[in-house]
Motif scaffolding. Structure first.
Motif, PDB file in Angstrom:
ATOM      1  N   HIS A 350       0.816  -1.207   0.000  1.00  0.00           N
ATOM      2  CA  HIS A 350       0.000   0.000   0.000  1.00  0.00           C
ATOM      3  C   HIS A 350       0.856   1.267   0.000  1.00  0.00           C
ATOM      4  O   HIS A 350       0.340   2.353   0.267  1.00  0.00           O
ATOM      5  N   CYS A 351       2.144   1.137  -0.270  1.00  0.00           N
ATOM      6  CA  CYS A 351       3.067   2.268  -0.097  1.00  0.00           C
ATOM      7  C   CYS A 351       3.706   2.719  -1.404  1.00  0.00           C
ATOM      8  O   CYS A 351       3.902   1.923  -2.326  1.00  0.00           O
ATOM      9  N   ASP A 352       4.053   4.013  -1.437  1.00  0.00           N
ATOM     10  CA  ASP A 352       4.864   4.592  -2.509  1.00  0.00           C
ATOM     11  C   ASP A 352       6.278   4.813  -1.977  1.00  0.00           C
ATOM     12  O   ASP A 352       6.486   4.940  -0.769  1.00  0.00           O
ATOM     13  N   ALA A 353       7.242   4.881  -2.885  1.00  0.00           N
ATOM     14  CA  ALA A 353       8.600   5.268  -2.510  1.00  0.00           C
ATOM     15  C   ALA A 353       8.721   6.782  -2.680  1.00  0.00           C
ATOM     16  O   ALA A 353       8.430   7.318  -3.743  1.00  0.00           O
ATOM     17  N   HIS A 354       9.134   7.464  -1.620  1.00  0.00           N
ATOM     18  CA  HIS A 354       9.185   8.928  -1.582  1.00  0.00           C
ATOM     19  C   HIS A 354      10.628   9.397  -1.459  1.00  0.00           C
ATOM     20  O   HIS A 354      11.407   8.832  -0.686  1.00  0.00           O
ATOM     21  N   HIS A 355      10.994  10.418  -2.226  1.00  0.00           N
ATOM     22  CA  HIS A 355      12.315  11.036  -2.102  1.00  0.00           C
ATOM     23  C   HIS A 355      12.339  11.920  -0.849  1.00  0.00           C
ATOM     24  O   HIS A 355      11.545  12.871  -0.755  1.00  0.00           O
ATOM     25  N   VAL A 356      13.211  11.641   0.101  1.00  0.00           N
ATOM     26  CA  VAL A 356      13.334  12.481   1.297  1.00  0.00           C
ATOM     27  C   VAL A 356      13.776  13.883   0.889  1.00  0.00           C
ATOM     28  O   VAL A 356      13.171  14.882   1.267  1.00  0.00           O
ATOM     29  N   HIS A 357      14.871  13.964   0.112  1.00  0.00           N
ATOM     30  CA  HIS A 357      15.278  15.227  -0.518  1.00  0.00           C
ATOM     31  C   HIS A 357      14.731  15.164  -1.934  1.00  0.00           C
ATOM     32  O   HIS A 357      15.184  14.371  -2.759  1.00  0.00           O
ATOM     33  N   HIS A 358      13.706  15.964  -2.214  1.00  0.00           N
ATOM     34  CA  HIS A 358      12.948  15.819  -3.450  1.00  0.00           C
ATOM     35  C   HIS A 358      13.849  15.822  -4.685  1.00  0.00           C
ATOM     36  O   HIS A 358      14.805  16.596  -4.779  1.00  0.00           O
ATOM     37  N   TRP A 359      13.520  14.942  -5.623  1.00  0.00           N
ATOM     38  CA  TRP A 359      14.306  14.821  -6.861  1.00  0.00           C
ATOM     39  C   TRP A 359      14.323  16.147  -7.612  1.00  0.00           C
ATOM     40  O   TRP A 359      15.350  16.555  -8.148  1.00  0.00           O
ATOM     41  N   ALA A 360      13.178  16.860  -7.613  1.00  0.00           N
ATOM     42  CA  ALA A 360      13.109  18.139  -8.316  1.00  0.00           C
ATOM     43  C   ALA A 360      14.017  19.188  -7.684  1.00  0.00           C
ATOM     44  O   ALA A 360      14.402  20.159  -8.343  1.00  0.00           O
ATOM     45  N   ASP A 361      14.377  18.984  -6.403  1.00  0.00           N
ATOM     46  CA  ASP A 361      15.260  19.924  -5.709  1.00  0.00           C
ATOM     47  C   ASP A 361      16.708  19.461  -5.691  1.00  0.00           C
ATOM     48  O   ASP A 361      17.529  20.003  -4.940  1.00  0.00           O
ATOM     49  N   GLY A 362      17.020  18.436  -6.467  1.00  0.00           N
ATOM     50  CA  GLY A 362      18.395  17.968  -6.554  1.00  0.00           C
ATOM     51  C   GLY A 362      18.682  16.672  -5.828  1.00  0.00           C
ATOM     52  O   GLY A 362      19.828  16.218  -5.786  1.00  0.00           O
ATOM     53  N   GLY A 363      17.649  16.052  -5.236  1.00  0.00           N
ATOM     54  CA  GLY A 363      17.858  14.794  -4.526  1.00  0.00           C
ATOM     55  C   GLY A 363      18.065  13.633  -5.476  1.00  0.00           C
ATOM     56  O   GLY A 363      17.470  13.576  -6.560  1.00  0.00           O
ATOM     57  N   ASP A 364      18.922  12.692  -5.085  1.00  0.00           N
ATOM     58  CA  ASP A 364      19.191  11.510  -5.912  1.00  0.00           C
ATOM     59  C   ASP A 364      18.162  10.419  -5.640  1.00  0.00           C
ATOM     60  O   ASP A 364      17.495  10.388  -4.603  1.00  0.00           O
ATOM     61  N   THR A 365      18.055   9.511  -6.592  1.00  0.00           N
ATOM     62  CA  THR A 365      17.205   8.331  -6.434  1.00  0.00           C
ATOM     63  C   THR A 365      18.090   7.200  -5.935  1.00  0.00           C
ATOM     64  O   THR A 365      18.740   6.493  -6.715  1.00  0.00           O
ATOM     65  N   ARG A 366      18.127   7.032  -4.633  1.00  0.00           N
ATOM     66  CA  ARG A 366      18.938   5.986  -4.010  1.00  0.00           C
ATOM     67  C   ARG A 366      18.271   5.586  -2.698  1.00  0.00           C
ATOM     68  O   ARG A 366      17.407   6.297  -2.178  1.00  0.00           O
ATOM     69  N   ILE A 367      18.709   4.463  -2.168  1.00  0.00           N
ATOM     70  CA  ILE A 367      18.038   3.921  -0.992  1.00  0.00           C
ATOM     71  C   ILE A 367      18.140   4.840   0.207  1.00  0.00           C
ATOM     72  O   ILE A 367      17.176   4.987   0.967  1.00  0.00           O
ATOM     73  N   HIS A 378       1.989   9.948   2.407  1.00  0.00           N
ATOM     74  CA  HIS A 378       2.774  10.554   1.330  1.00  0.00           C
ATOM     75  C   HIS A 378       2.217  11.951   1.010  1.00  0.00           C
ATOM     76  O   HIS A 378       2.959  12.929   0.888  1.00  0.00           O
ATOM     77  N   THR A 379       0.889  12.026   0.920  1.00  0.00           N
ATOM     78  CA  THR A 379       0.247  13.325   0.687  1.00  0.00           C
ATOM     79  C   THR A 379       0.505  14.275   1.844  1.00  0.00           C
ATOM     80  O   THR A 379       0.772  15.472   1.642  1.00  0.00           O
ATOM     81  N   LEU A 380       0.446  13.746   3.068  1.00  0.00           N
ATOM     82  CA  LEU A 380       0.635  14.583   4.259  1.00  0.00           C
ATOM     83  C   LEU A 380       2.035  15.193   4.287  1.00  0.00           C
ATOM     84  O   LEU A 380       2.209  16.374   4.596  1.00  0.00           O
ATOM     85  N   ILE A 381       3.037  14.417   3.940  1.00  0.00           N
ATOM     86  CA  ILE A 381       4.413  14.921   3.939  1.00  0.00           C
ATOM     87  C   ILE A 381       4.582  16.064   2.934  1.00  0.00           C
ATOM     88  O   ILE A 381       5.296  17.029   3.177  1.00  0.00           O
TER      89      ILE A 381
END
Length: 418
Positions: A350-367, A378-381
């Motif tokens: 029931h979960c999505d994977a969320h970027h802690v440091h948003h990808w649009a702001d320069g965050g990488d896609t890594r674990i 996810h919406t709340l964050i």
């Protein structure tokens, strides 16, 4: 510490004191409902980044979802409304509101009166509805909520017994339904209703797998029909996991992730954990790891994946893509075991994977920049004052200042990984 004056009071005095204090509590509850109604009128949920007011109260007061919904529902029923022109409209349950303000009725009494009023025909005259409410409230002043419901049912039936039954529930349309629940012992119980075509398909799939085993020197197959069909269903599930076309969760075919500490794997001790929280004895680990649809995951001492699947897979794709790969998602499942938001028990599917440091702001896609969040959190964050940060390789959440002025860090301690 107990009050030293209590032993000096008579039984009657104690009871009168309790009655008086409970009346004060109920009057305070009514006051709280008025404040909740004001929050609802001004759209506080949207202001704070939440979808509904009960969700705000869940975090602010640590209420269960049902409790938060009940308080908001009762608050709306007992409070006046302001029209767009600025005029005030009386509460829908005005008589009940007056009794609640006196401290006569508890929130459970209010719920009972509201249930009775819902049974009135939609075309009932407002004057007659007010009379019914007054009679039910008078009864509630001296009786428990369950008795109020019973009395209300009798009263409305007597008043409207010759009327049609517009509020009888409509029969549900025929269709496919499945109830699936896990018991405290770990076993799963299911009950299903299928339409004629789906049922025939299911029976056709199950029938060849449920045939009695051939007789052996030990005699004929001892299993009952129900037992044979249960074993056939288990075999059918295994066949589905090995199928080429499966539904997807998070962009990859349905899988279960089998997680085990490297030290335990090397020593062949302890247990592994499936991503639904089930603990698997070490003796069964090797057999399960050979199954299609089950991904083995080896974890290091700090709960970081050492290996994903049967071949090492990259857990960092950098800025190449905003989408988490199947390998990274599996690693997130192994680490978070479901929604990582504090107090949430939603499973990985029931979960999505969320970027802690948003990808649009320069965050990488890594674990170590990813976290599993259910759709609601996810919406709340994204919309509220909640923040999530990675600290020592695990997600940590910080509440908004209105909820906790100190913004003390919180983690989800419900999942096995935590």
């Amino acid at each position: 510490m107990s009050d030293p004056r209590l032993p000096l009071l008579s039984t009657g005095e104690l009871l009168r004191s309790i009655v008086g204090k409970v009346a004060e509590i109920r009057a305070r509850e009514y006051s709280v409902m008025q404040e909740i109604a004001e929050l609802n009128r001004r759209g506080a949920a949207a202001e704070l980044g939440y979808k509904t007011l009960p969700q705000v109260l869940r975090h602010a007061l640590r209420w269960d979802p049902a409790t938060a919904r009940r308080w908001v529902e009762q608050a709306v029923l007992l409070s006046s409304e302001i029209t767009p022109t600025g005029s005030e409209v009386a509460a829908r349950l005005a008589v009940t509101a007056a009794a609640a303000a006196e401290g006569t009725l508890s929130i459970e009494h209010v719920a009972a009166v509201a249930e009775v009023m819902k049974t009135l025909p939609a075309e009932a005259e407002p004057r007659l509805a007010a009379q019914v409410e007054a009679q039910v409230v008078d009864y509630a002043r001296e009786h428990a909520p369950a008795e109020v419901r019973a009395r209300g049912t009798t009263l409305t039936y007597a008043l409207f017994q010759n009327d049609p039954e517009p509020r009888d529930p409509e029969p549900e349309p025929a269709g496919n339904r499945l109830t699936l629940r896990q018991s405290k012992t770990g076993d799963w119980k299911l009950a299903a209703t299928m339409d004629a075509v789906t049922g025939a398909k299911f029976a056709t799939l199950l029938d060849p797998l449920a045939k009695p085993r051939p007789s052996t020197a030990e005699g004929p197959d001892p299993r009952s029909r129900d037992e044979r069909q249960g074993d056939a269903l288990a075999e059918l599930i295994d066949l589905m996991l090995r199928a080429d076309q499966l539904p997807e969760h998070g962009g990859e075919p349905v899988t279960l992730t089998l997680t085990m500490a490297y030290e335990d794997l090397a020593a062949q001790t302890g247990h592994a954990v499936l991503d639904n929280g089930e603990r698997i004895p070490v003796e069964e680990v090797r057999q399960l790891a050979c199954s299609a649809g089950i991904i083995p995951m080896v974890m290091g001492s700090r709960s970081q994946p050492l290996d994903v699947g049967r071949r090492s897979q990259p857990l960092d794709v950098g800025r190449r893509s905003p989408l988490f790969t199947a390998g990274i998602r599996r690693a997130l499942v192994a680490r978070d075991h479901g929604c990582a938001f504090p107090g949430c028990s939603r499973p990985p599917k029931h979960c999505d994977a969320h970027h802690v440091h948003h990808w649009a702001d320069g965050g990488d896609t890594r674990i170590d920049n990813g976290v599993l969040l259910c759709r609601h959190h996810h919406t709340l964050i994204h919309r509220s004052g909640w923040e999530v940060k990675m600290e020592q390789g695990v997600p940590v959440f910080y509440p908004p200042a209105w909820l906790d002025p100190l913004r003390k860090p919180r983690r989800n301690l419900l999942h096995t990984a935590a």
